[in-house]
Design a protein around this motif. Sequence first.
Motif, PDB file in Angstrom:
ATOM      1  N   GLU A  45      -0.966   8.553   9.040  1.00  0.00           N
ATOM      2  CA  GLU A  45      -1.163   7.194   9.567  1.00  0.00           C
ATOM      3  C   GLU A  45      -1.094   6.158   8.447  1.00  0.00           C
ATOM      4  O   GLU A  45      -0.532   5.078   8.611  1.00  0.00           O
ATOM      5  CB  GLU A  45      -2.492   7.094  10.299  1.00  0.00           C
ATOM      6  N   GLY A  46      -1.685   6.493   7.298  1.00  0.00           N
ATOM      7  CA  GLY A  46      -1.625   5.597   6.149  1.00  0.00           C
ATOM      8  C   GLY A  46      -0.197   5.376   5.686  1.00  0.00           C
ATOM      9  O   GLY A  46       0.185   4.267   5.301  1.00  0.00           O
ATOM     10  N   ALA A  47       0.610   6.445   5.746  1.00  0.00           N
ATOM     11  CA  ALA A  47       2.024   6.327   5.355  1.00  0.00           C
ATOM     12  C   ALA A  47       2.744   5.334   6.253  1.00  0.00           C
ATOM     13  O   ALA A  47       3.513   4.484   5.776  1.00  0.00           O
ATOM     14  CB  ALA A  47       2.694   7.700   5.420  1.00  0.00           C
ATOM     15  N   LYS A  48       2.496   5.419   7.556  1.00  0.00           N
ATOM     16  CA  LYS A  48       3.129   4.482   8.490  1.00  0.00           C
ATOM     17  C   LYS A  48       2.703   3.043   8.182  1.00  0.00           C
ATOM     18  O   LYS A  48       3.512   2.134   8.172  1.00  0.00           O
ATOM     19  CB  LYS A  48       2.743   4.822   9.932  1.00  0.00           C
ATOM     20  N   ALA A  49       1.418   2.871   7.930  1.00  0.00           N
ATOM     21  CA  ALA A  49       0.898   1.526   7.652  1.00  0.00           C
ATOM     22  C   ALA A  49       1.437   0.976   6.319  1.00  0.00           C
ATOM     23  O   ALA A  49       1.676  -0.215   6.197  1.00  0.00           O
ATOM     24  CB  ALA A  49      -0.627   1.553   7.637  1.00  0.00           C
ATOM     25  N   MET A  50       1.630   1.866   5.338  1.00  0.00           N
ATOM     26  CA  MET A  50       2.165   1.425   4.049  1.00  0.00           C
ATOM     27  C   MET A  50       3.633   1.009   4.166  1.00  0.00           C
ATOM     28  O   MET A  50       4.104   0.184   3.372  1.00  0.00           O
ATOM     29  CB  MET A  50       2.001   2.516   2.990  1.00  0.00           C
ATOM     30  N   GLN A  51       4.343   1.542   5.148  1.00  0.00           N
ATOM     31  CA  GLN A  51       5.750   1.184   5.350  1.00  0.00           C
ATOM     32  C   GLN A  51       5.888  -0.142   6.095  1.00  0.00           C
ATOM     33  O   GLN A  51       6.933  -0.775   6.022  1.00  0.00           O
ATOM     34  CB  GLN A  51       6.469   2.282   6.150  1.00  0.00           C
ATOM     35  N   ALA A  52       4.836  -0.523   6.825  1.00  0.00           N
ATOM     36  CA  ALA A  52       4.901  -1.745   7.643  1.00  0.00           C
ATOM     37  C   ALA A  52       4.868  -3.000   6.805  1.00  0.00           C
ATOM     38  O   ALA A  52       4.556  -3.070   5.703  1.00  0.00           O
ATOM     39  CB  ALA A  52       3.738  -1.761   8.629  1.00  0.00           C
ATOM     40  N   HIS A 107      -7.092  -1.158   1.591  1.00  0.00           N
ATOM     41  CA  HIS A 107      -5.723  -0.684   1.416  1.00  0.00           C
ATOM     42  C   HIS A 107      -5.366   0.066   2.707  1.00  0.00           C
ATOM     43  O   HIS A 107      -6.243   0.681   3.335  1.00  0.00           O
ATOM     44  CB  HIS A 107      -5.663   0.250   0.203  1.00  0.00           C
ATOM     45  N   PRO A 108      -4.114   0.065   3.132  1.00  0.00           N
ATOM     46  CA  PRO A 108      -3.747   0.765   4.367  1.00  0.00           C
ATOM     47  C   PRO A 108      -4.179   2.244   4.387  1.00  0.00           C
ATOM     48  O   PRO A 108      -4.552   2.760   5.446  1.00  0.00           O
ATOM     49  CB  PRO A 108      -2.222   0.633   4.419  1.00  0.00           C
ATOM     50  N   MET A 109      -4.153   2.908   3.243  1.00  0.00           N
ATOM     51  CA  MET A 109      -4.571   4.309   3.211  1.00  0.00           C
ATOM     52  C   MET A 109      -6.082   4.416   3.408  1.00  0.00           C
ATOM     53  O   MET A 109      -6.556   5.309   4.110  1.00  0.00           O
ATOM     54  CB  MET A 109      -4.144   4.988   1.907  1.00  0.00           C
ATOM     55  N   GLN A 110      -6.847   3.512   2.817  1.00  0.00           N
ATOM     56  CA  GLN A 110      -8.293   3.505   3.037  1.00  0.00           C
ATOM     57  C   GLN A 110      -8.606   3.255   4.512  1.00  0.00           C
ATOM     58  O   GLN A 110      -9.467   3.922   5.088  1.00  0.00           O
ATOM     59  CB  GLN A 110      -8.969   2.432   2.179  1.00  0.00           C
ATOM     60  N   ALA A 111      -7.904   2.300   5.099  1.00  0.00           N
ATOM     61  CA  ALA A 111      -8.122   1.988   6.511  1.00  0.00           C
ATOM     62  C   ALA A 111      -7.790   3.190   7.389  1.00  0.00           C
ATOM     63  O   ALA A 111      -8.498   3.473   8.361  1.00  0.00           O
ATOM     64  CB  ALA A 111      -7.284   0.775   6.916  1.00  0.00           C
ATOM     65  N   ALA A 112      -6.737   3.926   7.037  1.00  0.00           N
ATOM     66  CA  ALA A 112      -6.356   5.113   7.815  1.00  0.00           C
ATOM     67  C   ALA A 112      -7.415   6.205   7.684  1.00  0.00           C
ATOM     68  O   ALA A 112      -7.749   6.872   8.673  1.00  0.00           O
ATOM     69  CB  ALA A 112      -4.993   5.627   7.358  1.00  0.00           C
ATOM     70  N   PHE A 113      -7.960   6.410   6.496  1.00  0.00           N
ATOM     71  CA  PHE A 113      -9.023   7.409   6.323  1.00  0.00           C
ATOM     72  C   PHE A 113     -10.226   7.035   7.190  1.00  0.00           C
ATOM     73  O   PHE A 113     -10.835   7.902   7.815  1.00  0.00           O
ATOM     74  CB  PHE A 113      -9.432   7.529   4.854  1.00  0.00           C
ATOM     75  N   ALA A 150      -3.121  10.575  -2.013  1.00  0.00           N
ATOM     76  CA  ALA A 150      -2.335  10.282  -0.813  1.00  0.00           C
ATOM     77  C   ALA A 150      -1.396   9.105  -1.038  1.00  0.00           C
ATOM     78  O   ALA A 150      -0.233   9.138  -0.607  1.00  0.00           O
ATOM     79  CB  ALA A 150      -3.268  10.006   0.368  1.00  0.00           C
ATOM     80  N   ILE A 151      -1.862   8.083  -1.708  1.00  0.00           N
ATOM     81  CA  ILE A 151      -1.009   6.924  -1.998  1.00  0.00           C
ATOM     82  C   ILE A 151       0.178   7.361  -2.851  1.00  0.00           C
ATOM     83  O   ILE A 151       1.325   7.002  -2.573  1.00  0.00           O
ATOM     84  CB  ILE A 151      -1.814   5.795  -2.671  1.00  0.00           C
ATOM     85  N   ASP A 152      -0.086   8.148  -3.884  1.00  0.00           N
ATOM     86  CA  ASP A 152       0.986   8.647  -4.745  1.00  0.00           C
ATOM     87  C   ASP A 152       1.969   9.487  -3.931  1.00  0.00           C
ATOM     88  O   ASP A 152       3.187   9.338  -4.050  1.00  0.00           O
ATOM     89  CB  ASP A 152       0.399   9.458  -5.892  1.00  0.00           C
ATOM     90  N   LEU A 153       1.444  10.362  -3.101  1.00  0.00           N
ATOM     91  CA  LEU A 153       2.278  11.222  -2.266  1.00  0.00           C
ATOM     92  C   LEU A 153       3.195  10.387  -1.376  1.00  0.00           C
ATOM     93  O   LEU A 153       4.408  10.615  -1.311  1.00  0.00           O
ATOM     94  CB  LEU A 153       1.392  12.135  -1.415  1.00  0.00           C
ATOM     95  N   VAL A 154       2.628   9.395  -0.715  1.00  0.00           N
ATOM     96  CA  VAL A 154       3.402   8.561   0.211  1.00  0.00           C
ATOM     97  C   VAL A 154       4.428   7.706  -0.533  1.00  0.00           C
ATOM     98  O   VAL A 154       5.541   7.497  -0.048  1.00  0.00           O
ATOM     99  CB  VAL A 154       2.458   7.698   1.073  1.00  0.00           C
ATOM    100  N   GLN A 155       4.076   7.237  -1.720  1.00  0.00           N
ATOM    101  CA  GLN A 155       5.033   6.435  -2.480  1.00  0.00           C
ATOM    102  C   GLN A 155       6.258   7.252  -2.882  1.00  0.00           C
ATOM    103  O   GLN A 155       7.356   6.719  -2.993  1.00  0.00           O
ATOM    104  CB  GLN A 155       4.360   5.834  -3.716  1.00  0.00           C
ATOM    105  N   HIS A 156       6.074   8.538  -3.086  1.00  0.00           N
ATOM    106  CA  HIS A 156       7.187   9.388  -3.506  1.00  0.00           C
ATOM    107  C   HIS A 156       7.816  10.171  -2.355  1.00  0.00           C
ATOM    108  O   HIS A 156       8.939  10.657  -2.485  1.00  0.00           O
ATOM    109  CB  HIS A 156       6.725  10.316  -4.626  1.00  0.00           C
ATOM    110  N   HIS A 157       7.102  10.313  -1.248  1.00  0.00           N
ATOM    111  CA  HIS A 157       7.585  11.016  -0.054  1.00  0.00           C
ATOM    112  C   HIS A 157       7.081  10.263   1.178  1.00  0.00           C
ATOM    113  O   HIS A 157       6.158  10.709   1.848  1.00  0.00           O
ATOM    114  CB  HIS A 157       7.090  12.467  -0.035  1.00  0.00           C
TER     115      HIS A 157
END
Length: 156
Positions: free
Chosen positions: A149-156, A86-92, A111-118
């Motif tokens: 970094e995971g947030a950026k990757a999740m938006q891509a 997952h992009p967040m795992q890759a970022a960690f 972190a995934i929950d946080l990024v999905q909401h913010h």
Amino acid sequence: MNVPLSLRVNGKAVTAEVAPETLLVTFIREHLRLTGTHVGCDTAQCGACTVHVDGRAIKACNVLALQVQGQEVTTIEGITPAEGLHPMQAAFKACHGLQCGFCTPGMVMSAIDLVQHHPHGSEREIREGLEGNICRCTGYQNIVKAVAEGAKAMQA
């Protein structure tokens, strides 16, 4: 006396008979053998047991399995695509946001929950969003960097 439980875990239908006092974390780890969800404190303080229920992060150590009857539970095992991370795992991994790894599954799920909401959280918002997760090794700097970094990757 056991009670029937029916829910979806990582996209698959699951039915079982459980004691009414069975915690969700116990059901996940012992009945389903999904051991990526960790038990750290049993008091909802550390966040090692964080999973998603119907898309929201919760601490599975203070929720009864029967309380999620009919809902969708996603564990750390359920976020990983068939190939890769997952992009967040890759970022960690890329940002060295882990050391011993015990808190990592819960941190990633939070972190995934946080990024999905913010999705565009500042460093301060990321730190505040992770307050319910304790890491005893890293000092958090690389975790915060990984979430950004995971947030950026999740938006891509």
